[in-house]
Design an enzyme around this catalytic site. Structure first.
Site, PDB file in Angstrom:
ATOM      1  N   GLY A   7       4.423  -0.755  -9.363  1.00 22.57           N
ATOM      2  CA  GLY A   7       3.216  -0.068  -9.841  1.00 22.57           C
ATOM      3  C   GLY A   7       3.428   1.415 -10.136  1.00 22.57           C
ATOM      4  N   GLY A  48       0.844  -0.937  -7.050  1.00 26.18           N
ATOM      5  CA  GLY A  48       1.617  -2.163  -7.272  1.00 26.18           C
ATOM      6  C   GLY A  48       1.852  -2.913  -5.973  1.00 26.18           C
ATOM      7  N   VAL A  49       1.797  -4.233  -6.082  1.00 27.07           N
ATOM      8  CA  VAL A  49       2.047  -5.083  -4.918  1.00 27.07           C
ATOM      9  C   VAL A  49       3.483  -4.886  -4.410  1.00 27.07           C
ATOM     10  CG1 VAL A  49       2.513  -7.524  -4.451  1.00 27.07           C
ATOM     11  CG2 VAL A  49       0.275  -6.817  -5.326  1.00 27.07           C
ATOM     12  N   GLY A  52       5.633  -2.290  -4.259  1.00 34.00           N
ATOM     13  CA  GLY A  52       5.847  -1.156  -3.358  1.00 34.00           C
ATOM     14  C   GLY A  52       4.928  -1.206  -2.160  1.00 34.00           C
ATOM     15  N   TYR A  70       3.780   7.524   7.562  1.00 35.25           N
ATOM     16  CA  TYR A  70       3.674   6.207   6.915  1.00 35.25           C
ATOM     17  C   TYR A  70       4.661   6.174   5.742  1.00 35.25           C
ATOM     18  CZ  TYR A  70       1.370   2.457   4.159  1.00 35.25           C
ATOM     19  OH  TYR A  70       1.093   1.325   3.432  1.00 35.25           O
ATOM     20  N   TYR A 121       3.562   6.636   2.251  1.00 35.76           N
ATOM     21  CA  TYR A 121       3.169   7.975   1.823  1.00 35.76           C
ATOM     22  C   TYR A 121       4.442   8.809   1.821  1.00 35.76           C
ATOM     23  CZ  TYR A 121      -1.732   6.604   2.258  1.00 35.76           C
ATOM     24  OH  TYR A 121      -2.941   5.977   2.092  1.00 35.76           O
TER      25      TYR A 121
HETATM   26  P1  FDA Z   1       6.544   2.001  -7.075  1.00 33.29           P
HETATM   27  O1  FDA Z   1       6.769   1.055  -8.178  1.00 33.29           O
HETATM   28  O2  FDA Z   1       6.696   3.453  -7.365  1.00 33.29           O
HETATM   29  O3  FDA Z   1       7.449   1.575  -5.858  1.00 33.29           O
HETATM   30  C1  FDA Z   1       7.451   2.256  -4.619  1.00 33.29           C
HETATM   31  C2  FDA Z   1       8.786   2.030  -3.906  1.00 33.29           C
HETATM   32  O4  FDA Z   1       9.012   0.637  -3.710  1.00 33.29           O
HETATM   33  C3  FDA Z   1       9.986   2.524  -4.714  1.00 33.29           C
HETATM   34  O5  FDA Z   1      11.008   2.931  -3.818  1.00 33.29           O
HETATM   35  C4  FDA Z   1      10.419   1.289  -5.463  1.00 33.29           C
HETATM   36  O6  FDA Z   1      11.774   1.345  -5.880  1.00 33.29           O
HETATM   37  C5  FDA Z   1      10.153   0.197  -4.444  1.00 33.29           C
HETATM   38  N1  FDA Z   1       9.806  -1.085  -5.042  1.00 33.29           N
HETATM   39  C6  FDA Z   1       8.864  -1.296  -5.988  1.00 33.29           C
HETATM   40  N2  FDA Z   1       8.808  -2.593  -6.286  1.00 33.29           N
HETATM   41  C7  FDA Z   1       9.708  -3.221  -5.518  1.00 33.29           C
HETATM   42  C8  FDA Z   1      10.109  -4.570  -5.392  1.00 33.29           C
HETATM   43  N3  FDA Z   1       9.551  -5.511  -6.126  1.00 33.29           N
HETATM   44  N4  FDA Z   1      11.089  -4.883  -4.516  1.00 33.29           N
HETATM   45  C9  FDA Z   1      11.677  -3.909  -3.766  1.00 33.29           C
HETATM   46  N5  FDA Z   1      11.336  -2.610  -3.851  1.00 33.29           N
HETATM   47  C10 FDA Z   1      10.356  -2.265  -4.712  1.00 33.29           C
HETATM   48  N6  FDA Z   1      -0.975   2.677   0.256  1.00 33.29           N
HETATM   49  C11 FDA Z   1      -1.684   1.905   1.098  1.00 33.29           C
HETATM   50  O7  FDA Z   1      -1.129   1.298   2.012  1.00 33.29           O
HETATM   51  N7  FDA Z   1      -3.028   1.791   0.950  1.00 33.29           N
HETATM   52  C12 FDA Z   1      -3.710   2.411  -0.040  1.00 33.29           C
HETATM   53  O8  FDA Z   1      -4.917   2.305  -0.130  1.00 33.29           O
HETATM   54  C13 FDA Z   1      -2.970   3.223  -0.944  1.00 33.29           C
HETATM   55  N8  FDA Z   1      -3.579   3.871  -1.976  1.00 33.29           N
HETATM   56  C14 FDA Z   1      -2.852   4.612  -2.875  1.00 33.29           C
HETATM   57  C15 FDA Z   1      -3.484   5.225  -3.954  1.00 33.29           C
HETATM   58  C16 FDA Z   1      -2.749   5.972  -4.868  1.00 33.29           C
HETATM   59  C17 FDA Z   1      -3.462   6.614  -6.039  1.00 33.29           C
HETATM   60  C18 FDA Z   1      -1.364   6.124  -4.698  1.00 33.29           C
HETATM   61  C19 FDA Z   1      -0.571   6.953  -5.669  1.00 33.29           C
HETATM   62  C20 FDA Z   1      -0.730   5.500  -3.629  1.00 33.29           C
HETATM   63  C21 FDA Z   1      -1.461   4.754  -2.708  1.00 33.29           C
HETATM   64  N9  FDA Z   1      -0.853   4.120  -1.622  1.00 33.29           N
HETATM   65  C22 FDA Z   1      -1.587   3.338  -0.771  1.00 33.29           C
HETATM   66  C23 FDA Z   1       0.590   4.297  -1.394  1.00 33.29           C
HETATM   67  C24 FDA Z   1       1.349   3.101  -1.960  1.00 33.29           C
HETATM   68  O9  FDA Z   1       1.300   2.047  -1.034  1.00 33.29           O
HETATM   69  C25 FDA Z   1       2.818   3.438  -2.204  1.00 33.29           C
HETATM   70  O10 FDA Z   1       2.922   4.521  -3.066  1.00 33.29           O
HETATM   71  C26 FDA Z   1       3.554   2.224  -2.752  1.00 33.29           C
HETATM   72  O11 FDA Z   1       4.929   2.389  -2.540  1.00 33.29           O
HETATM   73  C27 FDA Z   1       3.273   2.038  -4.212  1.00 33.29           C
HETATM   74  O12 FDA Z   1       3.794   0.841  -4.687  1.00 33.29           O
HETATM   75  P2  FDA Z   1       4.055   0.710  -6.254  1.00 33.29           P
HETATM   76  O13 FDA Z   1       4.655  -0.603  -6.516  1.00 33.29           O
HETATM   77  O14 FDA Z   1       2.824   1.098  -6.990  1.00 33.29           O
HETATM   78  O15 FDA Z   1       5.076   1.901  -6.483  1.00 33.29           O
END
Ligand code: FDA
Length: 543
Positions: A117, A185-186, A188, A479, A482
């Site tokens: 995500g 994204g699910v 991360g 966390y 974060y």
């Molecule tokens: P992204 O794609 O940036 O991935 C994050 C990390 O995980 C990176 O190191 C990436 O390489 C790795 N990764 C991604 N996909 C992977 C996969 N399929 N397999 C292995 N590694 C993978 N948290 C929470 O617990 N509760 C909440 O309510 C919120 N709310 C929130 C709001 C907003 C606006 C933000 C910016 C962030 C949050 N968060 C959160 C924090 C969120 O849980 C954290 O940023 C996650 O890592 C985001 O996951 P994404 O896949 O979106 O990020």
């Protein structure tokens, strides 16, 4: 499902490749010292679907490269012309293509990043100091909900909002404990734990994962059975891009009532905000029933009279009807003055919109991956085990009033309930019994100038230092989702050490850090999956 063999390389596909435009562009340069060309060559040779892989492969010669790269970047601090850019981005439409990306990054010696995500606070899913490739799972976001056995398979590229929407589409009595913001994204979120408004009732997302499919450093695909219980333990909270690429997760859905209640109450200093926040610390984790979650958002704004005041928003989700919520609050937190008019009844899926501040929007808004207005931000986290005194709260407010209005924000997320019942070592996420709440500190801004960025980052660092007296110690917990590189990072890519990683690793994982290192050492001894805060492998036994 047993072990799934990795992709065969095929001479037929190689022949197809040499007639492709990529070959013409790279044939002259795809020798051993051109990892970019070698990567593309390998990708075509290893893909069973050559046509479609070319449609989802972007390098800087491609006109849509920048829009694909920027699409899911949340933190504008890392979307600047000077930010390091990937040589190639691949957005697979099939799992075998994702396997090929892993294998080819490794074979060509390129650093690998996986993005779901794009919400990583420090941009670790799309930045690297050495030449790199991004595997972006944007197109792998299928969600299959099985109402009969209350489970779902969700691909990592799906967002939390998409997951909520698909569950709500099938059932009004099932839900899932995941994040508050729908665009996360699910992939991360689950990798680091994942909490939201029903955490006190059902724990984290990661507590409710029952199977997963993961691509290892050799490009092989495993399920829970073939990956083994140690790796399955590690991927449920041990942090992203560390153990492999999780392409999909099987989750246990949880029962929710057909009607839930959401309420918001705003109190300023004149309306007793300090005493209310103080009192909340004694009740939110330890007295409220698990069905009730009340989080506080704190900020300070200038009033119409020009005077700055603290604003405390008490957001409550109750898994039940308004009458029952009013009864609970009037007996345990009457000072808040919650009234029937503050409360709205709705379905659980609708409440996910309210919790995200999107009341009034149609449910389809949950499917909108571009819902958030993007901004620049620097955030941090803490855990609180002892209530902060009223005197100390007033000291905290001074930081808010000295800063530019709106420059600081704090969100207090209540623990207790189910979170206090799950042992610290069941999954890598260790913040369980004894925590009253978690604080998220936020500073967000829209002016991208270097001066403003430097000022805000500095403000956050100083405020965090000040808060040290009031929060958990030894370690000062944080966390992992974060993500905060200020609390320590690995050395240059590939040079991670156990000692360096312990600095930040114990803050995120406490005693689980050592077990994570053991799992990492067993499954990825060459440290292919790495970033500035990924668990390093070490030769066993551990130091
Ligand atoms: P992204 O794609 O940036 O991935 C994050 C990390 O995980 C990176 O190191 C990436 O390489 C790795 N990764 C991604 N996909 C992977 C996969 N399929 N397999 C292995 N590694 C993978 N948290 C929470 O617990 N509760 C909440 O309510 C919120 N709310 C929130 C709001 C907003 C606006 C933000 C910016 C962030 C949050 N968060 C959160 C924090 C969120 O849980 C954290 O940023 C996650 O890592 C985001 O996951 P994404 O896949 O979106 O990020």
């Amino acid at each position: 499902m047993a072990f799934i063999p990795s992709l065969p390389s095929s001479s037929f596909l190689a022949i197809l490749f040499i007639f492709s435009p990529y070959y013409l562009a790279y044939c002259a340069s795809s020798s051993g010292n051109d990892p970019h060309g070698a990567f593309l060559m390998c990708l075509y040779q290893n893909s069973t679907t050559t046509d479609s892989i070319s449609q989802v492969t972007y390098d800087q010669t491609n006109s849509t490269y920048s829009s694909v790269l920027d699409l899911s970047i949340q933190n504008l601090r890392f979307q600047t012309p000077n930010a390091p850019k990937p040589l190639v981005i691949v957005t697979p439409v099939a799992v075998d293509q994702a396997q090929a990306v892993v294998r080819c990054s490794r074979e060509s010696g390129l650093q690998f990043r996986v993005r779901s995500g794009g919400h990583d606070y420090e941009g670790l899913s799309y930045l690297s100091r050495v030449p790199f490739v991004i595997l972006d799972l944007l197109n792998l976001r299928k969600i299959t909900v099985n109402v009969e056995n209350a489970t779902a398979w969700v691909e990592s590229g799906a967002t939390v909002g998409e997951l909520y929407y698909r569950i709500g589409e099938k059932s009004n009595s099932l839900g899932f404990p995941a994040g508050v913001c729908p665009t996360v994204g699910v992939g991360g979120l689950f990798s680091g734990g994942g909490y939201g408004m029903i955490m006190r009732k059902y724990g984290l997302s990661a507590d409710n994962i029952i199977d997963a499919r993961i691509i290892d450093a050799d490009g092989k695909l495993h399920d829970r059975e073939s990956m083994g219980e140690d790796l399955f333990w590690a991927i449920r909270g041990g942090g992203g891009n560390t153990f492999g690429v999780v392409v999909s997760w099987r989750i246990s859905l949880v029962p929710v009532p057909k009607t839930v209640t959401f309420s918001t109450v705003l109190r300023t200093l004149d309306q007793n905000a300090t005493a209310l926040v103080h009192r909340w610390q004694y009740i939110a984790a330890n007295q409220f029933p698990d069905d009730l979650s009340m989080r506080i958002t704190l900020l300070s704004l200038d009033g119409t009279d020009g005077n700055r005041t603290m604003q405390a928003y008490f957001h409550t989700l109750y898994l039940g009807r308004t009458d029952d919520l009013l009864a609970v609050i009037s007996s345990s937190f009457p000072e808040l003055g919650l009234t029937r008019e503050d409360c709205t009844e709705m379905s659980w899926v609708n409440s996910t919109l309210y919790c995200a501040g999107l009341s009034g929007q149609p449910l389809e808004a949950l499917m909108n991956r571009s819902l958030n207005a993007k901004n620049y931000f620097k955030n941090k986290s803490d855990y609180v085990k002892e209530p902060i005194s009223e005197v100390a709260l007033e000291e905290i407010w001074k930081w808010f009033s000295r800063a530019e209005q709106g420059a600081l924000m704090m969100i207090l997320n209540p623990y207790g309930g189910r979170m206090g019942e799950i042992s610290e070592s069941v999954i890598p996420f260790p913040h369980r019994a004894g925590n009253l709440y978690e604080i998220q500190y936020i500073t967000a801004w829209t002016d991208g100038s270097a001066e403003v960025s430097a000022m805000r980052v500095s403000l956050m660092r100083q405020f965090y230092q000040f808060m040290g007296d009031y929060v958990s110690k030894s370690p000062r917990s944080a966390y992992v989702n974060y993500r905060d590189l200020d609390i320590g990072k690995n050395g240059d890519s590939g040079k991670t050490s156990y000692q360096e990683a312990s600095e930040w690793g114990r803050k995120y994982f406490h005693g689980n850090f050592d077990r994570l290192v053991k799992v990492k050492t067993a499954v990825d001894p060459t440290n292919f999956f790495r970033n500035e805060q990924s668990i390093p492998p070490v030769p066993l036994p551990l130091p």
